[in-house]
Write an enzyme that holds these catalytic residues in place. Structure first.
Site, PDB file in Angstrom:
ATOM      1  N   ASP A   1      -1.476  16.116 -24.992  1.00  0.00           N
ATOM      2  CA  ASP A   1      -2.380  17.237 -25.271  1.00  0.00           C
ATOM      3  C   ASP A   1      -1.681  18.588 -25.379  1.00  0.00           C
ATOM      4  O   ASP A   1      -2.200  19.518 -25.964  1.00  0.00           O
ATOM      5  CB  ASP A   1      -3.470  17.311 -24.184  1.00  0.00           C
ATOM      6  CG  ASP A   1      -2.899  17.366 -22.770  1.00  0.00           C
ATOM      7  OD1 ASP A   1      -1.664  17.336 -22.618  1.00  0.00           O
ATOM      8  OD2 ASP A   1      -3.680  17.428 -21.802  1.00  0.00           O
ATOM      9  N   HIS A   2      -0.481  18.695 -24.834  1.00  0.00           N
ATOM     10  CA  HIS A   2       0.192  20.000 -24.815  1.00  0.00           C
ATOM     11  C   HIS A   2       1.035  20.244 -26.078  1.00  0.00           C
ATOM     12  O   HIS A   2       0.887  21.220 -26.770  1.00  0.00           O
ATOM     13  CB  HIS A   2       1.114  20.100 -23.599  1.00  0.00           C
ATOM     14  CG  HIS A   2       0.403  20.397 -22.315  1.00  0.00           C
ATOM     15  ND1 HIS A   2      -0.504  19.546 -21.738  1.00  0.00           N
ATOM     16  CD2 HIS A   2       0.490  21.458 -21.470  1.00  0.00           C
ATOM     17  CE1 HIS A   2      -0.949  20.077 -20.603  1.00  0.00           C
ATOM     18  NE2 HIS A   2      -0.359  21.244 -20.428  1.00  0.00           N
TER      19      HIS A   2
ATOM     20  N   SER B   1       1.842  27.042 -13.021  1.00  0.00           N
ATOM     21  CA  SER B   1       2.001  25.660 -13.494  1.00  0.00           C
ATOM     22  C   SER B   1       2.795  24.770 -12.531  1.00  0.00           C
ATOM     23  O   SER B   1       3.597  25.250 -11.733  1.00  0.00           O
ATOM     24  CB  SER B   1       2.697  25.709 -14.845  1.00  0.00           C
ATOM     25  OG  SER B   1       3.651  24.706 -14.971  1.00  0.00           O
TER      26      SER B   1
ATOM     27  N   ARG C   1       5.011  22.722 -13.590  1.00  0.00           N
ATOM     28  CA  ARG C   1       6.193  22.252 -14.322  1.00  0.00           C
ATOM     29  C   ARG C   1       7.431  22.174 -13.434  1.00  0.00           C
ATOM     30  O   ARG C   1       7.917  23.175 -12.920  1.00  0.00           O
ATOM     31  CB  ARG C   1       6.439  23.107 -15.562  1.00  0.00           C
ATOM     32  CG  ARG C   1       6.713  24.566 -15.318  1.00  0.00           C
ATOM     33  CD  ARG C   1       6.661  25.358 -16.616  1.00  0.00           C
ATOM     34  NE  ARG C   1       5.301  25.476 -17.106  1.00  0.00           N
ATOM     35  CZ  ARG C   1       4.841  26.484 -17.836  1.00  0.00           C
ATOM     36  NH1 ARG C   1       5.645  27.462 -18.190  1.00  0.00           N
ATOM     37  NH2 ARG C   1       3.580  26.526 -18.232  1.00  0.00           N
TER      38      ARG C   1
ATOM     39  N   ARG D   1      -5.289  31.338 -17.488  1.00  0.00           N
ATOM     40  CA  ARG D   1      -4.082  32.099 -17.132  1.00  0.00           C
ATOM     41  C   ARG D   1      -3.804  33.184 -18.154  1.00  0.00           C
ATOM     42  O   ARG D   1      -3.898  32.929 -19.357  1.00  0.00           O
ATOM     43  CB  ARG D   1      -2.864  31.159 -17.072  1.00  0.00           C
ATOM     44  CG  ARG D   1      -2.959  30.241 -15.897  1.00  0.00           C
ATOM     45  CD  ARG D   1      -1.700  29.445 -15.656  1.00  0.00           C
ATOM     46  NE  ARG D   1      -1.897  28.762 -14.394  1.00  0.00           N
ATOM     47  CZ  ARG D   1      -1.470  27.536 -14.120  1.00  0.00           C
ATOM     48  NH1 ARG D   1      -0.783  26.854 -15.017  1.00  0.00           N
ATOM     49  NH2 ARG D   1      -1.710  26.996 -12.952  1.00  0.00           N
TER      50      ARG D   1
ATOM     51  N   ASP E   1       0.066  18.197 -13.361  1.00  0.00           N
ATOM     52  CA  ASP E   1      -0.430  19.411 -14.001  1.00  0.00           C
ATOM     53  C   ASP E   1      -1.241  20.165 -12.952  1.00  0.00           C
ATOM     54  O   ASP E   1      -2.044  19.561 -12.233  1.00  0.00           O
ATOM     55  CB  ASP E   1      -1.312  19.061 -15.200  1.00  0.00           C
ATOM     56  CG  ASP E   1      -1.624  20.301 -16.020  1.00  0.00           C
ATOM     57  OD1 ASP E   1      -1.007  20.469 -17.085  1.00  0.00           O
ATOM     58  OD2 ASP E   1      -2.471  21.098 -15.576  1.00  0.00           O
TER      59      ASP E   1
HETATM   60  C1  MIC Z   1      -0.130  25.185 -17.728  1.00  0.00           C
HETATM   61  O1  MIC Z   1      -1.329  25.396 -17.820  1.00  0.00           O
HETATM   62  O2  MIC Z   1       0.677  26.069 -17.418  1.00  0.00           O
HETATM   63  C2  MIC Z   1       0.389  23.791 -17.994  1.00  0.00           C
HETATM   64  C3  MIC Z   1       1.200  23.845 -19.216  1.00  0.00           C
HETATM   65  O3  MIC Z   1      -0.673  22.916 -18.202  1.00  0.00           O
HETATM   66  C4  MIC Z   1       1.185  23.372 -16.770  1.00  0.00           C
HETATM   67  C5  MIC Z   1       1.936  22.133 -16.922  1.00  0.00           C
HETATM   68  C6  MIC Z   1       3.183  22.294 -17.705  1.00  0.00           C
HETATM   69  O4  MIC Z   1       3.875  23.303 -17.590  1.00  0.00           O
HETATM   70  O5  MIC Z   1       3.490  21.370 -18.446  1.00  0.00           O
HETATM   71  C7  MIC Z   1       0.387  23.261 -15.470  1.00  0.00           C
HETATM   72  O6  MIC Z   1      -0.625  23.892 -15.349  1.00  0.00           O
HETATM   73  O7  MIC Z   1       0.854  22.601 -14.540  1.00  0.00           O
HETATM   74 FE1  SF4 Z   2      -3.568  22.738 -21.102  1.00  0.00          FE
HETATM   75 FE2  SF4 Z   2      -2.667  23.887 -18.882  1.00  0.00          FE
HETATM   76 FE3  SF4 Z   2      -4.046  25.276 -20.691  1.00  0.00          FE
HETATM   77 FE4  SF4 Z   2      -5.264  23.463 -19.255  1.00  0.00          FE
HETATM   78  S1  SF4 Z   2      -4.306  25.322 -18.497  1.00  0.00           S
HETATM   79  S2  SF4 Z   2      -5.484  23.775 -21.447  1.00  0.00           S
HETATM   80  S3  SF4 Z   2      -3.700  21.895 -19.038  1.00  0.00           S
HETATM   81  S4  SF4 Z   2      -2.031  24.357 -20.960  1.00  0.00           S
END
Ligand code: MIC
Ligand code: SF4
Length: 657
Positions: A64-65, A547, A549, A379, A119
Site C-alpha cells: 500500500d505504501h 513512524s 520504520r 501527520r 506500522d
Molecule cells: C507512516 O505513516 O509514517 C508510515 C509510512 O506508515 C510508517 C511506516 C513506514 O515508515 O514504513 C508508520 O507509520 O509506521
Molecule cells: Fe499509510 Fe502511514 Fe499514511 Fe497510514 S499514516 S496512510 S499507513 S503512510
C-alpha cells in the site's frame, strides 16, 4: 478484580511477567500485519531466522505504501513480498486492494485478539476492540515465528466520552482535541481506553479514526469496547462469526481520566508542523488553501467518503484548489463506483487516486512552495509532503470538503449558510460489497514448498549489527532538538523506494539537516566508521516519534552509530534501536544536553558492563572536558539483546539453545 479492556486482553494473552504497570511483560500475538515499506526488511529478517511457516492465527502482508514504481525497486519488492508470503503461509493483499489498516479492519480484525503490525498506525484495530500495537519489522518477524511480543505493562488513561457529536463535527475532532490535551510528548508507557455513554454513538470506522491517530500521542495503543456497533460492522462485512463482546468492568479503575463532551466539541485542525499544534477551525478560518487531500488510514472509510460525495453532488470545487481523494480500500472504492458516488466526485473536479497511502507518505501531491495544504491525514511533520517548509494542516473530511468549495479554510458548520447544504448523515451500510479476490490465500505447506521466492537485484539483505564495544570511542555526529521524528531521521517520499536496500537508503539519513556544499551526515559517519570511531546522536525530548520504520535504527547502525543519548526516546524507536544494537541512553540531568556540542569527542568506558548490569553509565565529553551520567532504562531482555548484538542474533542464539 475489576479490569479495564486493556487488562482484559492482556491477561488472556500474557505469557511472561506480571500484569503490573511498569513491568516488562510478554504477550502472545494472534495476528500480524506488515506493509511493503517495512515488510521487505521484516521478511528478509524473518527468512534469516529460518522459521518456515508462520505460527500466528493470521498474518497479512499488504502492498500500500510504495506504489509509484519509478524504476524497478517497487515492483521487485511487490514480487518478493507476494512470493515470500505464499511460501511462509501469509495472506497477501495486492497493490490496489487498499491501505493495510483499513483493509485489516474490514476483512481481518477480531475483537479481543492481539495484533502486532510493522506500522505505527496498527492501533487502528483498537476501533474493533483489538489490542493492536505498532512495532518494528524485526519484532513482527519474531511474532510471526510464534515468539511473544515484549512491552512495558501500560498505565491506562480512560477517555470518557459523553454527549453526542453535532452535525459537521467528526471523530477526527475528538482525537485532535485529545492531542491538544495530551500532546505528542510524554505518553510513553500509556494506553488510551475510551469509555462513557457516547461510545455507543460512534461507529467502528469513527472509532478507528480515533485509535488510528492515537499513534500521534505516543501511547502504546488505544482501545474501544466491542459492542452492538462492532457486531453491526462485522455483520455488514459478512464476518459475524468473528464477533465477541468485550466490555469494561463497571468498577474498573483508570490511572487517569480525561473527559471529552462530544456535544461541546467543534471542528479542529492540527497546524504546521505537529499533530498536537491544535487550534479550532474557527481560529484559522479564512486562510487560503491551494490543495486539499482526503484519504489515508485515518479518514478514508465508506462513511467518510460518502459524506464527501454527497456534499459534492451537483457542485464544482473552487478553481484555485487542487483536490485529491484516495479511498482507503478497494471495497470502499468499489461501493462508491457502484452507487455513483465516484461520478459525483469526478464531476465536481476531484482527482481520484488509487487506494493506498499515496500523498500521506509523500508519494505524489507535494504542494507548491508556500501554499497551505489541507489534509485529512494523521501527520504533518515538516517535509513529509515532499516539499521543504510545507504548511500542512490536518482536519476532518467535513472541514476538508467545506474548504474545497470555498478555497479557504472553512468551518464546515458554515456550509448550510454558505451553500444551503444539509449535513448528509451517512449510515453504515447493512452489507458491504465483499470481494476478496485481491487477497491471496497462502497455499498449503506442501504446495508452498515449490514456490520460488523472487528476490530482485534491488533487494539487499541487511547487514547484521556488530557486537557492542567494551569501551566506546565516539563522536557526537549530530546534536538535534526536541520531537525529532523518524521522518527526520529517514525521509520517505522519493526515497521510499530504497527501503529494501540499506546501503543506498543510508545515504539520506538525516537528510533534512544536510547543508549544500557540506559533507552529509552519511559521509561524515562513514569517514569515522573507517577510522573505527563510533557515532553518537544527541537529542532532546521524544526522540524517534512517529513512524515505526526500523530503518531509522538500521540505517544509522549501518553508518556506524552505536549510541543515542536523548532527553527521552519514544517506545517503538527505542525498541528498534535495541533490536539493531544501538544503545539508548537518557540524560539523568537534562542540563547536560546543553553542554555537549556537535563534533565533540565522547568516550564511554565499560559500556558492555554497564549494559549488562547497571542502570546508568558515565559518558566523558573529552572535547568539553566534563563527564555526565546517562540512564539505562532497559529490561533484562533488552540487555540480553544488546549484548547478543541485536535481536536477530539473539533469536538465532536462543533457537540454537
Ligand atoms: C507512516 O505513516 O509514517 C508510515 C509510512 O506508515 C510508517 C511506516 C513506514 O515508515 O514504513 C508508520 O507509520 O509506521
Ligand atoms: Fe499509510 Fe502511514 Fe499514511 Fe497510514 S499514516 S496512510 S499507513 S503512510
Amino acid at each position: 478484580m475489576a479490569q479495564t479492556l486493556v487488562y482484559k486482553i492482556l491477561s488472556t494473552h500474557l505469557v511472561e511477567g506480571k500484569l503490573a504497570a511498569g513491568q516488562q511483560i510478554g504477550i502472545g500475538i494472534d495476528q500480524t500485519l506488515t506493509q511493503d515499506a517495512t515488510g521487505t526488511t521484516a521478511f528478509l529478517l524473518y527468512e534469516s531466522m529460518g522459521s518456515g511457516r508462520v505460527k500466528t492465527n493470521v498474518s497479512v502482508s499488504y502492498i500500500d505504501h510504495n506504489m509509484t514504481q519509478f524504476g524497478p525497486e517497487n515492483h521487485n519488492d511487490h514480487l518478493y513480498l507476494q512470493t515470500v508470503a505464499a511460501k511462509s503461509g501469509v495472506y497477501h493483499s495486492r497493490a490496489g486492494n487498499g491501505i493495510c489498516h483499513q483493509v485489516h479492519l474490514e476483512r481481518f480484525g477480531k475483537p479481543g485478539d492481539t495484533l502486532l503490525g510493522s506500522d505505527s498506525h496498527t492501533p487502528t484495530g483498537g476501533g474493533i476492540g483489538m489490542l493492536a500495537i505498532g512495532a518494528g519489522g524485526m519484532d513482527v518477524a519474531v511474532a510471526m515465528a510464534g515468539g511473544p511480543f515484549y512491552l512495558t505493562c501500560p498505565k491506562v488513561v480512560g477517555v470518557k466520552l459523553t454527549g453526542k457529536l453535532n452535525d459537521w463535527v467528526a471523530a477526527k475532532d475528538v482525537i485532535l482535541k485529545l492531542l491538544s490535551i495530551l500532546t505528542t510528548k510524554g505518553n510513553v508507557g500509556w494506553v488510551a481506553e475510551y469509555f462513557g455513554d457516547a461510545v455507543e454513538t460512534l461507529s467502528v470506522t469513527q472509532r478507528a479514526t480515533i485509535t488510528n491517530m492515537g499513534a500521534e500521542l505516543g501511547v502504546t495503543t488505544s482501545v474501544f469496547a466491542s459492542d452492538e456497533q462492532t457486531k453491526k460492522f462485522l455483520k455488514a462485512q459478512k464476518r459475524q462469526a468473528d464477533y465477541k463482546p468485550l466490555a469494561v468492568d463497571a468498577d474498573a479503575e483508570y490511572d487517569r481520566v480525561i473527559e471529552i463532551n462530544l456535544s461541546e466539541l467543534e471542528p479542529m485542525a492540527a497546524c504546521p508542523s505537529s499533530p498536537d499544534n491544535v487550534k479550532t477551525v474557527k481560529e484559522i478560518a479564512g486562510l487560503e488553501t491551494a490543495q486539499v487531500l482526503i484519504g489515508s488510514c485515518t479518514n478514508s472509510s465508506y462513511t467518510d467518503l460518502m459524506m464527501v460525495a454527497k456534499v459534492l453532488k451537483g457542485r464544482t470545487i473552487n478553481s484555485m484548489v487542487e483536490f485529491g481523494i484516495a479511498p482507503g480500500s478497494r471495497e470502499v472504492l468499489n461501493m462508491m463506483a457502484q452507487n455513483g458516488a465516484i461520478t459525483d466526485m469526478i464531476s465536481a473536479g476531484a482527482r481520484i487516486l488509487e487506494s493506498g497511502c499515496g500523498p500521506c507518505i509523500g508519494q505524489g501531491f507535494s504542494p507548491a512552495d508556500g501554499v497551505v495544504s489541507l489534509r485529512t491525514f494523521n501527520r504533518n511533520f515538516t517535509g513529509r509532503t515532499g516539499t521543504k517548509g510545507d504548511q500542512t494542516y490536518l482536519v476532518s473530511p467535513e472541514t476538508a470538503i467545506a474548504s474545497v468549495l470555498t478555497g479557504k479554510i472553512t468551518d464546515p458548520r458554515e456550509l448550510p449558510k454558505l451553500f444551503g447544504i444539509k449535513y448528509p448523515k451517512i449510515e453504515m451500510p447493512k452489507e458491504f460489497v465483499i470481494d476478496d479476490s485481491m487477497i491471496e490465500v497462502p497455499p498449503k505447506e506442501k504446495q508452498a514448498q515449490k514456490i520460488e521466492v523472487l528476490r530482485g537485484p534491488t533487494i539487499v539483505v541487511p547487514e547484521a549489527p556488530p557486537a557492542l564495544a567494551k569501551n566506546l570511542k565516539a563522536k557526537a555526529l549530530l546534536k538535534c532538538g526536541d520531537k525529532i521524528t523518524t521522518d527526520h531521521i529517514m525521509p520517505a517520499g522519493v526515497f521510499l523506494k530504497l527501503r529494501s536496500n540499506v546501503p543506498e537508503y543510508a545515504k539520506v539519513v538525516f537528510d533534512c539537516f544536510n547543508e549544500d556544499d557540506k559533507p552529509t551526515f552519511a559521509q561524515r559517519s562513514l569517514e569515522l566508521k573507517q577510522k573505527g570511531i563510533a557515532g553518537i546522536i544527541v537529542a532532546g525530548q521524544s526522540y524517534g516519534q512517529g513512524s515505526s520504520r526500523e530503518h531509522a535504527a538500521l540505517c544509522p547502525m549501518y553508518l556506524g552509530v552505536r549510541v543515542v543519548i536523548a532527553k527521552s526516546i519514544e517506545r517503538i524507536h527505542k525498541a528498534n534501536l535495541i533490536n539493531f544494537c544501538i544503545v539508548p541512553i537518557e540524560f539523568e540531568n537534562e542540563d547536560d544536553y546543553d553542554k555537549i556540542y556537535q563534533g565533540d569527542n565522547l568516550r564511554i568506558d565499560n559500556l558492555t558492563k554497564a549494559v549488562k548490569e547497571k542502570d546508568s553509565v558515565t559518558i566523558v565529553d573529552e572535547t568539553a572536558g566534563f563527564e555526565f551520567v546517562g540512564k539505562l532504562e532497559l529490561s533484562k531482555r533488552d540487555r540480553e539483546i544488546l549484548l547478543a548484538a541485536g535481536l536477530l542474533n539473539y533469536t538465532r542464539k536462543k533457537a540454537n539453545g
